[in-house]
Design a protein around this motif. Structure first.
Motif, PDB file in Angstrom:
ATOM      1  N   LEU A 274       0.805  -1.216   0.000  1.00  0.00           N
ATOM      2  CA  LEU A 274       0.000   0.000   0.000  1.00  0.00           C
ATOM      3  C   LEU A 274       0.837   1.264   0.000  1.00  0.00           C
ATOM      4  N   SER A 275       2.160   1.143   0.119  1.00  0.00           N
ATOM      5  CA  SER A 275       2.982   2.339   0.363  1.00  0.00           C
ATOM      6  C   SER A 275       2.929   3.355  -0.777  1.00  0.00           C
ATOM      7  N   GLY A 276       2.764   2.896  -2.023  1.00  0.00           N
ATOM      8  CA  GLY A 276       2.659   3.843  -3.140  1.00  0.00           C
ATOM      9  C   GLY A 276       1.420   4.720  -3.013  1.00  0.00           C
TER      10      GLY A 276
ATOM     11  N   VAL B 199      -0.121   5.389  -0.075  1.00  0.00           N
ATOM     12  CA  VAL B 199       0.078   6.255   1.090  1.00  0.00           C
ATOM     13  C   VAL B 199       0.960   7.442   0.686  1.00  0.00           C
ATOM     14  N   ALA B 200       1.976   7.180  -0.129  1.00  0.00           N
ATOM     15  CA  ALA B 200       2.855   8.265  -0.590  1.00  0.00           C
ATOM     16  C   ALA B 200       2.088   9.275  -1.441  1.00  0.00           C
TER      17      ALA B 200
ATOM     18  N   GLU C 248       0.286  11.466   0.873  1.00  0.00           N
ATOM     19  CA  GLU C 248       1.236  12.407   1.489  1.00  0.00           C
ATOM     20  C   GLU C 248       1.487  13.600   0.578  1.00  0.00           C
ATOM     21  N   LYS C 249       1.622  13.318  -0.717  1.00  0.00           N
ATOM     22  CA  LYS C 249       1.873  14.413  -1.669  1.00  0.00           C
ATOM     23  C   LYS C 249       0.687  15.375  -1.726  1.00  0.00           C
TER      24      LYS C 249
ATOM     25  N   LEU D 149       4.576  12.025   9.412  1.00  0.00           N
ATOM     26  CA  LEU D 149       4.335  10.627   9.027  1.00  0.00           C
ATOM     27  C   LEU D 149       4.760   9.684  10.159  1.00  0.00           C
TER      28      LEU D 149
END
Lengths: 101, 101, 101, 101
Positions: free
Chosen positions: A18-20, A22-23, A26-27, A38
């Protein structure tokens, strides 16, 4: 109304990584010029109510555009009228108590 | 964007009995003509994103006006693009599986 | 220690349809003879602390056995020493306030 | 079973300042030798399921002993069988994506 939130966004139906996503969220928060911190389970966000929630809506829109068919988000929301407080104040307040001050 | 949320509002600094505040928030949701389902740990709410979040903001405003100096709220937020679904659909979907259908 | 929790279990990496997994967790709670109330965003559960949390752990084990590689769960936990209260008491307390009693 | 949780403990009925209670809970987690990361909305905790949840129960006991008549806690719980991962891995994973790696 000033608000401090903690935001955890979980896209569903896109596999286990899922990190892509979440990033990407964030953007969105950074582009909205919100103060963020974070951590391993989400992001602390601080700002005016309408701006913070517009950014959260934008996160959902962006993640759906990236292909997530379903999104589950948990938002903790804090407001207070007794005093002004920042995200860092909250952490320092606990750390002071731990240090016995 | 259609959204289903679960809302738990916890006023802080007003003692241990919170039901009067929860009821005030229920009235805000009802006045906003949102579909709601009260449960022992919060309220399921269904509607358009902007209307649902405007009502949540109004809950914070009303509870502060009632005297709560601090409010901690937890909101679970669900959106999906793969199909239309209501609060009742979600419950029925689990109940069908439990019934072996 | 008596506890009232609200449990939302989200298996990740198994596609968009989660109701079969939620139903499996319901069966675990029922098999543990806990009092439960299903709603559109989770399940209210009432019981003794150790029994409730043993059942939540068992839900994670069962869902992993069913093939979920990753699970994200949200648990709200309430304990109080000032009075005994059931899940139904909590709902009735808000409903009374709404009815103006 | 290894678990990563995010723990937010809100004592109710003790006024608006909660940091002393949060610090007491931090001490419980540290005494249990769990890996923790404090943030503005809670604490990330990593460890074996039984040890982590025993510490959360102990937090409730300690806060009640300190005089809190009611406690509302939110716990996010993550388990996965596909790979081993630490709290720091989760943060680094998002940071890498943000850095375009």
């Amino acid at each position: 109304m000033h608000v401090m939130v903690d935001l955890t966004v979980v896209p569903i139906g896109v596999g286990v990584s899922l990190s892509g996503y979440v990033a990407a969220c964030e953007k969105v928060l950074t582009a909205a010029r919100l103060t963020t911190r974070l951590h391993a389970y989400g992001t602390n966000v601080e700002g005016e109510w309408d701006e913070v929630f517009a950014a959260i809506k934008r996160c959902h829109e962006v993640l759906h555009e990236m292909g997530a068919p379903r999104i589950f988000t948990v938002v903790k929301v804090g407001t207070r009228t007794d005093k002004a407080q920042t995200l860092d104040d909250k952490v320092h307040s606990v750390e002071s108590k731990l240090a016995g001050r």
